[in-house]
Design an enzyme around this catalytic site. Structure first.
Site, PDB file in Angstrom:
ATOM      1  N   ASP A  68       0.992  -1.461  -0.357  1.00  0.00           N
ATOM      2  CA  ASP A  68       0.171   0.254  -0.210  1.00  0.00           C
ATOM      3  C   ASP A  68       1.066   1.442  -0.265  1.00  0.00           C
ATOM      4  O   ASP A  68       1.760   1.446   0.595  1.00  0.00           O
ATOM      5  CB  ASP A  68      -1.158  -0.353   1.285  1.00  0.00           C
ATOM      6  CG  ASP A  68      -2.196   1.171   1.314  1.00  0.00           C
ATOM      7  OD1 ASP A  68      -3.231   1.145   0.966  1.00  0.00           O
ATOM      8  OD2 ASP A  68      -1.490   1.792   2.154  1.00  0.00           O
ATOM      9  N   TYR A 101     -15.841  -1.806   4.431  1.00  0.00           N
ATOM     10  CA  TYR A 101     -17.185  -0.653   3.344  1.00  0.00           C
ATOM     11  C   TYR A 101     -17.485   0.212   4.510  1.00  0.00           C
ATOM     12  O   TYR A 101     -17.483   0.448   6.167  1.00  0.00           O
ATOM     13  CB  TYR A 101     -18.502  -1.958   3.944  1.00  0.00           C
ATOM     14  CG  TYR A 101     -19.760  -1.655   3.146  1.00  0.00           C
ATOM     15  CD1 TYR A 101     -19.165  -2.059   1.769  1.00  0.00           C
ATOM     16  CD2 TYR A 101     -20.956  -0.824   3.389  1.00  0.00           C
ATOM     17  CE1 TYR A 101     -20.252  -1.300   1.127  1.00  0.00           C
ATOM     18  CE2 TYR A 101     -21.878  -0.724   3.004  1.00  0.00           C
ATOM     19  CZ  TYR A 101     -21.637  -0.585   1.188  1.00  0.00           C
ATOM     20  OH  TYR A 101     -22.950  -0.542   1.025  1.00  0.00           O
ATOM     21  N   HIS A 107     -13.867  -0.850  -6.401  1.00  0.00           N
ATOM     22  CA  HIS A 107     -13.092  -1.599  -7.248  1.00  0.00           C
ATOM     23  C   HIS A 107     -12.873  -2.742  -5.784  1.00  0.00           C
ATOM     24  O   HIS A 107     -11.563  -2.221  -5.205  1.00  0.00           O
ATOM     25  CB  HIS A 107     -11.888  -1.118  -7.940  1.00  0.00           C
ATOM     26  CG  HIS A 107     -11.308  -2.699  -8.740  1.00  0.00           C
ATOM     27  ND1 HIS A 107     -11.198  -3.023 -10.170  1.00  0.00           N
ATOM     28  CD2 HIS A 107     -10.392  -3.013  -8.021  1.00  0.00           C
ATOM     29  CE1 HIS A 107     -10.504  -3.882 -10.291  1.00  0.00           C
ATOM     30  NE2 HIS A 107      -9.934  -3.784  -9.375  1.00  0.00           N
ATOM     31  N   LEU A 108     -12.770  -3.644  -5.854  1.00  0.00           N
ATOM     32  CA  LEU A 108     -12.446  -4.826  -5.486  1.00  0.00           C
ATOM     33  C   LEU A 108     -11.601  -4.906  -4.488  1.00  0.00           C
ATOM     34  O   LEU A 108      -9.900  -5.396  -5.652  1.00  0.00           O
ATOM     35  CB  LEU A 108     -13.331  -6.615  -5.122  1.00  0.00           C
ATOM     36  CG  LEU A 108     -13.629  -6.684  -4.073  1.00  0.00           C
ATOM     37  CD1 LEU A 108     -14.983  -6.284  -3.335  1.00  0.00           C
ATOM     38  CD2 LEU A 108     -13.503  -8.440  -4.615  1.00  0.00           C
ATOM     39  N   HIS A 109     -11.016  -5.089  -3.766  1.00  0.00           N
ATOM     40  CA  HIS A 109      -9.756  -4.740  -2.884  1.00  0.00           C
ATOM     41  C   HIS A 109      -9.593  -5.545  -1.249  1.00  0.00           C
ATOM     42  O   HIS A 109     -10.718  -4.643  -0.461  1.00  0.00           O
ATOM     43  CB  HIS A 109      -8.568  -3.425  -3.214  1.00  0.00           C
ATOM     44  CG  HIS A 109      -9.289  -2.089  -2.215  1.00  0.00           C
ATOM     45  ND1 HIS A 109     -10.512  -2.140  -2.804  1.00  0.00           N
ATOM     46  CD2 HIS A 109      -8.926  -1.678  -1.325  1.00  0.00           C
ATOM     47  CE1 HIS A 109     -11.150  -0.957  -2.334  1.00  0.00           C
ATOM     48  NE2 HIS A 109      -9.734  -0.952  -1.030  1.00  0.00           N
TER      49      HIS A 109
END
Lengths: 269, 269
Positions: free
Chosen positions: B137, B201, B207-209
């Site tokens: 990250d 959430y 975009h799913l991560h």
């Protein structure tokens, strides 16, 4: 480095802490003799290593000297491990461990019986089955609302933790959620939408209790590997009364924790 | 300070972060040209101001330039509110909001297509449906493992968030959990039992991560009102493929967040 250190074999504890930025010095940091090294760049984002001058990067230093064995233990780092406890693990490892320990929760009973902290009670529902007492947590000094922290202790005594909850407890949990929010709003002016209301698993004592903390406060134990939102717990129980007697639950244990040793012995870590 | 900054009236966001100590450099800190000023002394306890040389006090610096109004808002301090979003709220408020916004996720596609950060990829499963890319990250400078932070970005592009997940995605999620752990163990020597693996959430981009952070690191966004453990998500989907198209989800929104205004307009806060 320890001033006056002379005795051989005498230990010292040296604690180094980086301190928060001081707002008025941030501009200096971006100007003054500051070495800047590009690390990576992608689209509009880039990262750098910035090397500030010494006067802008103070480190708070605490020395304990001479230090006893107890001082050393207190500051030694303990490894933490993630445990994913199935219902079988709970029955075979955790529950026998809890039962074998004589955790004293006399202080909880003292509060419930008004033998201690009676003047600190914020709200009580006296029902022996679905009632509870709401008190400020020890960690909160009540001087500011930023780190607001209260605890709801249930009156009934046989519910150890999340693992014992079934749909039977929904009225109790609903009371805590609704009356707890309302009491905090009335006494402290903090609305329910600014409260994080949750249970711990594992809890630090096995008498069911619910945490109320200020949403903006990064309270210890509010992270996902320990906290369970009361609203989620209630939805889970409504979906399946036996939810917490079926599902795996995740938590962390320190390597020197007795329960961790039990999981090790059982070959589960 | 922004390299190549020329346009007048163009804003930049500059994020400065003090990083954890690197263990192997601590001794240097206590020796090398270090100015030490006594602050107070009492019995065996004393405190000092320590002024380290620049090379031992790196500040992690992130620049967003040019920054949009949205970037600026993101980093300004704001009141936060807890939202409990039902599936109906998602369909009627959140989803239309997401679709109306043009969040740019070009930087994600750049990584997936190896147009940026290709050399930073820790692991890839190239399967277009069940594959993903694991990268450090931005928030992690990789100098120490204490604040280890990696992100798994899925190859498929139509999965926006937790709300889109069904049992169909279990193979993808299983790959991320297993291969992600294995890759981190191999590259960084950190075992899976020391990793917090979770989704956000609301996420900060649709975009799913999946987030991988060191368990001992109190990572921003790891608290219960935002983080969902991947292992729990998988158990939920195994129990009920439509779990995330039924259940209420809790998250916080800042008072200045556009989505918060939508919830307000709908009378849901």
């Amino acid at each position: 480095q320890v001033p006056g250190a002379s005795g051989e074999g005498t230990d010292a504890v040296v604690i180094l802490e980086k301190t928060p930025f001081q707002e008025e010095k941030v501009l200096d940091l971006l100007k003054k003799h500051t070495k800047l090294e590009l690390q990576m760049s992608n689209d509009i984002y880039s990262t750098y290593h910035l090397y500030p001058p010494p006067e802008l990067s103070e480190i708070k230093t605490t020395v304990v000297y001479p230090a006893t064995e107890k001082h050393l233990q207190k500051y030694l780092r303990q490894e933490v491990h993630l445990i994913r406890e199935s219902w079988e693990d709970y029955k075979n490892i955790t529950l026998p461990f809890i039962q074998s320990q004589s955790f004293s929760i006399q202080w909880v009973y003292n509060i419930l019986e008004k033998k201690a902290e009676a003047e600190r009670i914020i709200h009580e529902n006296p029902d022996p089955c679905n009632g509870f007492v709401l008190v400020p947590d020890f960690k909160w000094n009540q001087s500011q609302l930023d780190d607001l922290y209260l605890i709801a202790l249930v009156h009934r005594r046989e519910v150890k933790s999340l693992r014992d909850l079934t749909a039977e407890h929904l009225p109790l949990l609903g009371n805590i959620l609704q009356e707890g929010k309302e009491a905090v709003r009335k006494r402290f002016g903090v609305p329910g939408s600014q409260l994080r209301i949750y249970l711990h698993y594992q809890p630090s004592y096995y008498h069911l209790h619910v945490h109320f903390t200020a949403l903006g406060y990064d309270a210890p134990g509010s992270s996902v590997e320990r906290a369970h939102l009361l609203a989620d717990v209630m939805d889970n129980l409504e979906m399946d009364s036996m939810y917490y007697q079926k599902r795996a639950l995740t938590f962390t244990l320190r390597a020197d924790d007795l329960l961790f040793k039990k999981f090790q012995e059982a070959g589960r870590v």
